[in-house]
Design a protein around this motif. Structure first.
Motif, PDB file in Angstrom:
ATOM      1  N   ASN A   1       0.817  -1.206   0.000  1.00 46.08           N
ATOM      2  CA  ASN A   1       0.000   0.000   0.000  1.00 46.08           C
ATOM      3  C   ASN A   1       0.853   1.259   0.000  1.00 46.08           C
ATOM      4  O   ASN A   1       0.477   2.273  -0.606  1.00 46.08           O
ATOM      5  CB  ASN A   1      -0.958   0.006   1.199  1.00 46.08           C
ATOM      6  CG  ASN A   1      -2.163  -0.879   0.951  1.00 46.08           C
ATOM      7  OD1 ASN A   1      -2.618  -1.014  -0.172  1.00 46.08           O
ATOM      8  ND2 ASN A   1      -2.661  -1.494   2.009  1.00 46.08           N
ATOM      9  N   GLU A   2       1.991   1.186   0.670  1.00 44.74           N
ATOM     10  CA  GLU A   2       2.896   2.343   0.635  1.00 44.74           C
ATOM     11  C   GLU A   2       3.387   2.579  -0.776  1.00 44.74           C
ATOM     12  O   GLU A   2       3.427   3.715  -1.258  1.00 44.74           O
ATOM     13  CB  GLU A   2       4.096   2.083   1.558  1.00 44.74           C
ATOM     14  CG  GLU A   2       3.888   2.562   2.951  1.00 44.74           C
ATOM     15  CD  GLU A   2       4.996   2.096   3.894  1.00 44.74           C
ATOM     16  OE1 GLU A   2       4.819   2.275   5.107  1.00 44.74           O
ATOM     17  OE2 GLU A   2       6.006   1.569   3.430  1.00 44.74           O
ATOM     18  N   ASN A   3       3.768   1.491  -1.441  1.00 40.62           N
ATOM     19  CA  ASN A   3       4.216   1.614  -2.831  1.00 40.62           C
ATOM     20  C   ASN A   3       3.124   2.184  -3.708  1.00 40.62           C
ATOM     21  O   ASN A   3       3.355   3.063  -4.544  1.00 40.62           O
ATOM     22  CB  ASN A   3       4.639   0.244  -3.366  1.00 40.62           C
ATOM     23  CG  ASN A   3       5.993  -0.174  -2.854  1.00 40.62           C
ATOM     24  OD1 ASN A   3       6.653   0.586  -2.158  1.00 40.62           O
ATOM     25  ND2 ASN A   3       6.412  -1.372  -3.206  1.00 40.62           N
ATOM     26  N   ILE A   4       1.905   1.653  -3.522  1.00 41.36           N
ATOM     27  CA  ILE A   4       0.774   2.120  -4.348  1.00 41.36           C
ATOM     28  C   ILE A   4       0.548   3.609  -4.138  1.00 41.36           C
ATOM     29  O   ILE A   4       0.351   4.373  -5.086  1.00 41.36           O
ATOM     30  CB  ILE A   4      -0.490   1.308  -4.008  1.00 41.36           C
ATOM     31  CG1 ILE A   4      -0.340  -0.130  -4.507  1.00 41.36           C
ATOM     32  CG2 ILE A   4      -1.735   1.954  -4.613  1.00 41.36           C
ATOM     33  CD1 ILE A   4      -1.488  -1.028  -4.138  1.00 41.36           C
ATOM     34  N   LEU A   5       0.600   4.036  -2.863  1.00 43.19           N
ATOM     35  CA  LEU A   5       0.373   5.445  -2.567  1.00 43.19           C
ATOM     36  C   LEU A   5       1.428   6.320  -3.228  1.00 43.19           C
ATOM     37  O   LEU A   5       1.124   7.375  -3.804  1.00 43.19           O
ATOM     38  CB  LEU A   5       0.389   5.644  -1.047  1.00 43.19           C
ATOM     39  CG  LEU A   5      -0.267   6.923  -0.539  1.00 43.19           C
ATOM     40  CD1 LEU A   5      -1.733   6.922  -0.858  1.00 43.19           C
ATOM     41  CD2 LEU A   5      -0.045   7.077   0.952  1.00 43.19           C
ATOM     42  N   MET A   6       2.681   5.853  -3.153  1.00 41.33           N
ATOM     43  CA  MET A   6       3.760   6.619  -3.775  1.00 41.33           C
ATOM     44  C   MET A   6       3.525   6.759  -5.270  1.00 41.33           C
ATOM     45  O   MET A   6       3.714   7.829  -5.847  1.00 41.33           O
ATOM     46  CB  MET A   6       5.113   5.923  -3.520  1.00 41.33           C
ATOM     47  CG  MET A   6       5.726   6.299  -2.196  1.00 41.33           C
ATOM     48  SD  MET A   6       7.474   5.949  -2.125  1.00 41.33           S
ATOM     49  CE  MET A   6       7.465   4.258  -1.613  1.00 41.33           C
TER      50      MET A   6
ATOM     51  N   THR B   1      -7.084   3.194  -8.934  1.00 40.66           N
ATOM     52  CA  THR B   1      -6.603   2.725 -10.235  1.00 40.66           C
ATOM     53  C   THR B   1      -5.562   1.644 -10.047  1.00 40.66           C
ATOM     54  O   THR B   1      -5.471   0.698 -10.833  1.00 40.66           O
ATOM     55  CB  THR B   1      -5.985   3.866 -11.063  1.00 40.66           C
ATOM     56  OG1 THR B   1      -5.283   4.727 -10.186  1.00 40.66           O
ATOM     57  CG2 THR B   1      -7.044   4.632 -11.806  1.00 40.66           C
ATOM     58  N   ILE B   2      -4.743   1.791  -9.002  1.00 37.66           N
ATOM     59  CA  ILE B   2      -3.769   0.736  -8.696  1.00 37.66           C
ATOM     60  C   ILE B   2      -4.228   0.047  -7.417  1.00 37.66           C
ATOM     61  O   ILE B   2      -4.392   0.683  -6.382  1.00 37.66           O
ATOM     62  CB  ILE B   2      -2.351   1.301  -8.477  1.00 37.66           C
ATOM     63  CG1 ILE B   2      -1.949   2.204  -9.640  1.00 37.66           C
ATOM     64  CG2 ILE B   2      -1.361   0.166  -8.322  1.00 37.66           C
ATOM     65  CD1 ILE B   2      -0.547   2.752  -9.496  1.00 37.66           C
ATOM     66  N   THR B   3      -4.495  -1.213  -7.505  1.00 42.10           N
ATOM     67  CA  THR B   3      -4.858  -1.983  -6.312  1.00 42.10           C
ATOM     68  C   THR B   3      -3.841  -3.089  -6.106  1.00 42.10           C
ATOM     69  O   THR B   3      -2.936  -3.265  -6.914  1.00 42.10           O
ATOM     70  CB  THR B   3      -6.244  -2.620  -6.462  1.00 42.10           C
ATOM     71  OG1 THR B   3      -6.186  -3.514  -7.577  1.00 42.10           O
ATOM     72  CG2 THR B   3      -7.311  -1.578  -6.681  1.00 42.10           C
ATOM     73  N   GLU B   4      -4.035  -3.856  -5.038  1.00 40.76           N
ATOM     74  CA  GLU B   4      -3.101  -4.944  -4.772  1.00 40.76           C
ATOM     75  C   GLU B   4      -3.103  -5.971  -5.892  1.00 40.76           C
ATOM     76  O   GLU B   4      -2.083  -6.564  -6.207  1.00 40.76           O
ATOM     77  CB  GLU B   4      -3.474  -5.630  -3.444  1.00 40.76           C
ATOM     78  CG  GLU B   4      -3.201  -4.731  -2.250  1.00 40.76           C
ATOM     79  CD  GLU B   4      -3.938  -5.180  -0.994  1.00 40.76           C
ATOM     80  OE1 GLU B   4      -4.335  -6.361  -0.942  1.00 40.76           O
ATOM     81  OE2 GLU B   4      -4.118  -4.364  -0.095  1.00 40.76           O
TER      82      GLU B   4
END
Lengths: 218, 620
Positions: free
Chosen positions: B339-344, B355-358
């Motif tokens: 989730n940190e990566n996705i947020l970044m 738009t980006i999920t796990e």
């Protein structure tokens, strides 16, 4: 990074007309993460929500600068993205071409941060003002640390138990001692002949009929 | 081919009660020797002694790192061929000779008194540091009665502008353990002062132990009803809770997935043997003592098998529970990382949330990487690689598992204080019931050695032992206390026990005489031990113990004497620093490991010397 620089260069000619642009010395970037905060109950970000944001900003500035009447028209927003992030600048209510300094805006936002968050059902982490760090809540410290209370309870119980057990064994051993001396006295009183002890029924124990004794039979 | 070796042992019959004496004692119900109220008390006490903290925090780590499900093979093998025979031997000899460890070995042969005294020393040293771990457990227990749990948040620094730097760089869990609990120093040289909060907890731990052991088995027999059964209740509760958490099944699968190739590695077998040996708390003298309070015709063969099986099953059960929680924690860490990566990524590319999920993370990342500008942006972001396997194999054992990994997992569960209280009560009970055996292994030999006058009541003797242990254990309350504890754990409780166990087996098989022992067992339980037990006692079990001892000795001697330390000023903080021990540690190691081991030949020589002197005096 490169992107941002190019963007800025393109915007420079437009500077004269538009006071709000990313990277301006008077502008703040806002980033909103509604889905992260509310999950299923997330609302859609639309123009009405943006109007509420501008109104909340105006409220914050009014509360900070007592007397100056900020309006929604003083808050200008630009560069909205699908992320839900945008830049905004604040102009002074007296003169709309004069922009407020970042420091003033920051202090105003800091003062009313909770109210702004509450209006959107968000938190400091989901309604981010880039470059304004969230104020940290002071932790509540009770007068006595709770662990000492639990410790006191446990030690008290254990201490009471130890004292009780020690006293009860002392009492038991004293009782045994008394019983022993009482029995010995009784034996003394019944008379001992030939170095033999008497049984409780009284009389002299006739060794002729005893078996398994240590003394020489008569 | 039977080994009929039997060393000469004159005067044995005078030193031990004969079968007829035992029958008489049984009828008389001698009041001077304590007795168990019922069989359940005895079994619970032995189970409590055997099942300890090692079942919870050593076995799961060994199981997972040495081949997963395949580790069961060496573990079961050594349980049957090493653990249960040794257990049976200790039970039978205690029940037959009806004395504590020193008196038993002295009765077999006066030159063997050293074995009993070595057992007493090891029980004393191990008891000291084991109770300190219980003190740490109590500290965490006391702190579990608040919400949010104190180790879930970093404290603020002095001017309230941010979090404490040490905590921010590591984690709130590490900070609470290393700074607020231990207040650990950087090296073992820097002893720092006594930490008053630790002294209080240590005092509490010894006080609770004292009240349970105050009258010997009279009081411990009552205490074990709770301390031996509560851990199972709590483990079951945690298993049910764990299975309902997301990711727990991944953890259990990871634990039990067999990797049969690992069995080729000899260290797997040696670690399994060592684990079985230490898990059964053999050679402490406590088991001999507990068995001596049994009625003469108690079926000790059945007891040994039952307790062996219970111990093995408890290890597997505890491993399942631990890894279900570790699986949950690893999944949480993985999700946080992702989730940190996705947020970044969302922030950098200004994409809408969702738009980006796990699930589509990988393909979205590929798509964004495909453009040159996207690639450059992503390079600048410094995304961390998230791998569930890495988080799962973050294999921790020992105090790290209990006070760092598990406490972190608990903070992520709803109603954390409840789980925290339950978990630390379980650890407390596991440790306390093991301490009962250790105290028994110290107090009864002291009585046998007649160091204190006979009139000295048991309460006073236990009190003196507890007080003395508390005062010496204050060393673990210094700032460098944790380093001392690791030192004690590595040397006091490892090599001497193996030597003592080896001596016990050879003494019973070859000095007491296996024939006599067989007849004794036939008298006690009605039938002779079959060929399996004979082979084990005479050959297989001593051989296994000898091999483990040689391996351990060589490893310890060749190993570089290093320890890991928590140093906020080091370059790699929060990774623990590896330092070498100073030179004076050699003396400490000699005292811990050398002195108990050397007592065995030492006391024998002393006895020899005494007899020679006496004989000379007689003839003068």
């Amino acid at each position: 990074m490169l992107e941002k620089v190019l963007f800025l260069l393109c915007l420079t000619p437009a500077l004269a007309q538009e006071p709000c642009f990313p990277g301006s010395s008077h502008a703040y970037k806002v980033r909103i993460s509604i889905k992260t905060a509310l999950g299923n109950q997330a609302y859609v970000w639309n123009d009405n929500e943006m109007y509420l944001f501008r109104a909340a900003m105006a409220f914050a500035l009014r509360s900070y600068h007592n007397g100056q009447e900020f309006n929604v028209s003083n808050i200008m927003v630009c560069n909205e993205t699908p992320r839900v992030s945008f830049w905004f600048v604040v102009s002074s209510p007296e003169n709309s071409s004069v922009l407020l300094k970042k420091g003033d805006v920051e202090n105003a936002i800091r003062k009313s941060r909770n109210r702004i968050n509450g209006a959107f059902l968000l938190t400091d982490q989901t309604l981010e003002f880039i470059d304004i760090p969230p104020t940290l809540a002071a932790p509540v410290m009770p007068v006595t640390p709770p662990w000492l209370i639990v410790f006191g309870v446990v030690m008290g119980a254990v201490g009471a138990g130890i004292i009780f057990l020690l006293v009860s064994s002392l009492v038991q051993s004293k009782r045994k001692k008394n019983k022993k001396t009482l029995d010995e006295d009784r034996e003394d009183m019944r008379g001992i002949e030939n170095g033999l002890g008497c049984d409780n029924l009284g009389g002299v124990y006739n060794t002729t009929f005893s078996d398994g004794d240590k003394f020489t039979p008569m | 081919m039977k080994l009929k070796i039997r060393l000469p042992n004159p005067g044995l019959d005078d030193r031990i009660p004969s079968h007829k004496d035992l029958e008489d004692m049984e009828k008389q119900e001698a009041a001077d020797r304590p007795q168990w109220d019922n069989k359940a008390q005895y079994l619970l006490t032995c189970v409590g002694f055997c099942v300890g903290l090692g079942n919870v925090w050593r076995f799961p780590y060994l199981c997972q790192s040495h081949g997963g499900g395949a580790f069961m093979i060496p573990f079961l093998f050594l349980l049957i061929f090493e653990g249960i025979p040794l257990l049976y031997l200790e039970f039978a000899i205690g029940q037959r000779l009806r004395k504590g460890s020193v008196a038993v070995w002295t009765a077999i042969n006066p030159y063997l008194a050293g074995v009993g005294i070595a057992s007493m020393c090891v029980s004393f040293l191990v008891g000291m540091y084991y109770n300190t771990i219980i003190a740490w457990v109590m500290w965490y227990f006391f702190h579990s009665f608040q919400s949010p749990l104190p180790w879930s948040q970093c404290p603020l620094n002095d001017n309230r502008t941010g979090l404490v730097s040490e905590c921010k760089r590591s984690s709130s869990i590490d900070y609470f353990w290393y700074r607020e609990t231990l207040n650990t120093s950087e090296t073992i040289d820097v002893s720092g002062g006594l930490q008053w909060w630790m002294v209080l907890c240590l005092f509490c731990a010894w006080a609770v132990l004292y009240i349970c052991c105050i009258r010997g088995i009279e009081t411990t027999g009552k205490a074990v009803y709770i301390t031996s059964t509560l851990p199972y209740v709590v483990l079951t509760i945690f298993l049910i809770r764990g299975l309902t958490l997301k990711g727990s099944v991944d953890g259990i699968k990871f634990l039990f997935t067999p990797r049969v190739k690992e069995l080729m590695n000899p260290s797997v077998w040696l670690d399994a043997g060592a684990q079985v040996f230490y898990s059964f708390s053999l050679a402490f003298g406590g088991l001999i003592s507990f068995s001596s309070y049994n009625p003469v015709h108690n079926n000790c063969e059945q007891d040994a098998v039952i307790i062996g099986i219970i111990n093995g099953c408890t290890s597997v059960f505890a491993a399942t529970v631990v890894y279900s929680i570790i699986g949950f924690r690893a999944t949480e860490q993985f999700n946080t990382c992702l989730n940190e990566n996705i947020l970044m990524l969302l922030n950098a590319f200004d994409l809408a949330e969702g738009t980006i999920t796990e699930t589509n993370y990988d393909e979205m990342l590929r798509m964004l990487n495909s453009t040159t500008s996207g690639f450059d942006t992503i390079q600048g972001l410094d995304l961390s690689t998230c791998n569930l396997e890495t988080f799962l194999s973050d294999g921790v054992e020992g105090t790290g598992l209990a006070f760092i990994v598990f406490t972190e997992a608990i903070t992520k569960m709803p109603v954390s204080p409840l789980w925290s209280v339950l978990f630390f009560i379980m650890l407390f009970c596991l440790g306390l019931s093991t301490m009962f055996g250790a105290i028994e292994g110290v107090v009864v030999p002291l009585q046998d050695l007649k160091i204190f006058p006979k009139k000295c009541p048991k309460e006073a003797l236990s009190g003196i032992v507890c007080l003395l242990s508390f005062m010496i254990a204050l060393i673990f309350c210094l700032r460098s206390g944790n380093y001392w504890l690791v030192l004690f754990d590595s040397y006091a409780g490892s090599v001497p026990l193996l030597i003592i166990a080896f001596c016990e087996m050879t003494a019973v098989a070859y000095i007491y005489g296996i024939d006599r022992f067989n007849k004794d067992i036939e008298f006690m339980i009605g039938h002779k031990p079959n060929i399996f037990w004979q082979a084990m006692w005479r050959l297989v079990s001593p051989l296994i113990v000898f091999v483990i001892f040689v391996f351990y000795f060589i490893t310890k001697v060749n190993a570089e004497l290093t320890y890991i330390s928590w140093n906020p000023n080091s370059a790699n903080f929060p990774i623990l620093e590896i330092l070498t021990y100073p030179k004076w540690v050699y003396i400490v190691i000699f005292i811990l490991a050398g002195v108990p081991s050397l007592l065995i030949p030492g006391v024998a020589l002393f006895q020899l010397f005494q007899r020679c002197c006496c004989k000379r005096n007689m003839y003068k």
